[in-house]
Write a protein that holds these residues in place. Structure first.
Motif, PDB file in Angstrom:
ATOM      1  N   ARG A  58     -26.322 -18.758  -8.701  1.00 29.97           N
ATOM      2  CA  ARG A  58     -27.486 -19.794  -8.280  1.00 29.97           C
ATOM      3  C   ARG A  58     -27.512 -20.981  -9.263  1.00 29.97           C
ATOM      4  N   ARG A  59     -27.393 -20.666 -10.530  1.00 30.44           N
ATOM      5  CA  ARG A  59     -27.551 -21.494 -11.786  1.00 30.44           C
ATOM      6  C   ARG A  59     -26.230 -22.190 -11.976  1.00 30.44           C
ATOM      7  N   GLY A  60     -25.200 -21.767 -11.147  1.00 36.05           N
ATOM      8  CA  GLY A  60     -24.068 -22.403 -11.360  1.00 36.05           C
ATOM      9  C   GLY A  60     -23.132 -21.564 -12.263  1.00 36.05           C
ATOM     10  N   GLU A  61     -23.379 -20.339 -12.678  1.00 38.29           N
ATOM     11  CA  GLU A  61     -22.683 -19.434 -13.653  1.00 38.29           C
ATOM     12  C   GLU A  61     -21.638 -18.825 -13.092  1.00 38.29           C
ATOM     13  N   ARG A  90     -17.247 -13.274 -20.608  1.00 37.58           N
ATOM     14  CA  ARG A  90     -17.983 -14.567 -21.011  1.00 37.58           C
ATOM     15  C   ARG A  90     -18.663 -15.193 -19.877  1.00 37.58           C
ATOM     16  N   ILE A  91     -19.836 -15.609 -20.128  1.00 36.58           N
ATOM     17  CA  ILE A  91     -20.386 -16.577 -19.073  1.00 36.58           C
ATOM     18  C   ILE A  91     -19.981 -18.066 -19.335  1.00 36.58           C
ATOM     19  N   LEU A  92     -19.736 -18.756 -18.065  1.00 31.79           N
ATOM     20  CA  LEU A  92     -19.354 -20.122 -18.219  1.00 31.79           C
ATOM     21  C   LEU A  92     -20.545 -20.832 -17.418  1.00 31.79           C
ATOM     22  N   CYS A  93     -20.894 -22.007 -17.572  1.00 33.54           N
ATOM     23  CA  CYS A  93     -21.752 -22.938 -16.866  1.00 33.54           C
ATOM     24  C   CYS A  93     -21.543 -24.629 -17.048  1.00 33.54           C
ATOM     25  N   LEU A 143     -15.496 -22.002 -11.434  1.00 27.78           N
ATOM     26  CA  LEU A 143     -16.461 -22.821 -12.189  1.00 27.78           C
ATOM     27  C   LEU A 143     -16.707 -24.145 -11.335  1.00 27.78           C
ATOM     28  N   LEU A 144     -15.955 -24.834 -10.987  1.00 27.28           N
ATOM     29  CA  LEU A 144     -15.839 -26.057 -10.002  1.00 27.28           C
ATOM     30  C   LEU A 144     -16.629 -25.748  -8.968  1.00 27.28           C
ATOM     31  N   SER A 145     -16.353 -24.757  -8.235  1.00 24.77           N
ATOM     32  CA  SER A 145     -16.907 -24.613  -6.994  1.00 24.77           C
ATOM     33  C   SER A 145     -18.501 -24.121  -7.075  1.00 24.77           C
ATOM     34  N   ALA A 146     -18.849 -23.487  -8.228  1.00 28.58           N
ATOM     35  CA  ALA A 146     -20.172 -22.987  -8.327  1.00 28.58           C
ATOM     36  C   ALA A 146     -21.022 -24.215  -8.589  1.00 28.58           C
ATOM     37  N   THR A 147     -20.478 -25.389  -9.469  1.00 28.74           N
ATOM     38  CA  THR A 147     -20.911 -26.501  -9.902  1.00 28.74           C
ATOM     39  C   THR A 147     -21.183 -27.790  -8.718  1.00 28.74           C
ATOM     40  N   PHE A 148     -20.148 -27.691  -7.688  1.00 28.70           N
ATOM     41  CA  PHE A 148     -19.987 -28.723  -7.215  1.00 28.70           C
ATOM     42  C   PHE A 148     -20.209 -28.536  -5.563  1.00 28.70           C
ATOM     43  N   ALA A 149     -19.793 -27.212  -5.010  1.00 31.64           N
ATOM     44  CA  ALA A 149     -19.979 -26.747  -3.845  1.00 31.64           C
ATOM     45  C   ALA A 149     -21.356 -26.621  -3.456  1.00 31.64           C
ATOM     46  N   PRO A 150     -21.642 -27.186  -2.130  1.00 34.10           N
ATOM     47  CA  PRO A 150     -23.150 -26.634  -1.639  1.00 34.10           C
ATOM     48  C   PRO A 150     -23.378 -25.083  -1.668  1.00 34.10           C
ATOM     49  N   ALA A 151     -24.661 -24.677  -2.194  1.00 36.99           N
ATOM     50  CA  ALA A 151     -25.169 -23.496  -1.837  1.00 36.99           C
ATOM     51  C   ALA A 151     -24.732 -22.840  -0.486  1.00 36.99           C
ATOM     52  N   ASP A 152     -24.639 -21.703  -0.572  1.00 42.21           N
ATOM     53  CA  ASP A 152     -24.501 -21.007   0.811  1.00 42.21           C
ATOM     54  C   ASP A 152     -25.610 -21.637   1.904  1.00 42.21           C
ATOM     55  N   GLY A 153     -25.371 -21.783   3.134  1.00 43.23           N
ATOM     56  CA  GLY A 153     -26.467 -22.574   4.011  1.00 43.23           C
ATOM     57  C   GLY A 153     -27.042 -23.782   3.726  1.00 43.23           C
ATOM     58  N   ALA A 154     -26.728 -24.344   2.558  1.00 41.56           N
ATOM     59  CA  ALA A 154     -27.329 -25.656   2.226  1.00 41.56           C
ATOM     60  C   ALA A 154     -26.552 -26.727   2.798  1.00 41.56           C
ATOM     61  N   PRO A 155     -27.193 -27.722   3.520  1.00 42.79           N
ATOM     62  CA  PRO A 155     -26.286 -28.897   4.196  1.00 42.79           C
ATOM     63  C   PRO A 155     -25.762 -29.463   3.026  1.00 42.79           C
TER      64      PRO A 155
END
Length: 116
Positions: free
Chosen positions: A10-13, A23-26, A100-112
């Motif tokens: 949820r934080r894009g990590e 390792r964690i990336l964000c 990483l790119l998906s976590a950063t740029f893709a909308p959250a599940d269910g978000a318009p």
């Protein structure tokens, strides 16, 4: 991972096994600004368009992974990333970049989406 902390999507990590360590990336705002400069993108939309066009080079993946690691608080240079071993090799590195790119740029599940 030494701290025992898990990535928070949820934080894009995201997590990646690099040199045998989890390792964690964000891609924080600072990391994204770093990438805007590195890729000469005029803004975040330009950066997202650059990444969604496909065809990333190995040097691009190094920059993205490095910025993501630094964004999550890891002290690592792009030279160190270039010399690192990724779980599953190049395929694992590419998968990590995609996640990483998906976590950063893709909308959250269910978000318009912004542009339906």
């Amino acid at each position: 991972m030494a701290s025992g902390r898990r990535a928070n999507r949820r934080r894009g990590e995201v997590e990646a096994l690099i040199d045998g360590q989890c390792r964690i990336l964000c891609l924080t705002l600072g990391a994204l600004a770093e990438l805007e400069t590195a890729f000469a993108a005029g803004d975040l939309a330009g950066l997202a368009a650059r990444f969604s066009s496909g065809g990333l080079k190995a040097a691009d993946m190094i920059r993205i992974i490095g910025a993501g690691l630094r964004g999550a608080g890891n002290l690592i240079s792009d030279d160190d990333v270039a010399a690192a071993c990724f779980d599953e090799g190049v395929a694992g590195c590419a998968r990590t970049v995609g996640e990483l790119l998906s976590a950063t740029f893709a909308p959250a599940d269910g978000a318009p989406t912004a542009n339906p």
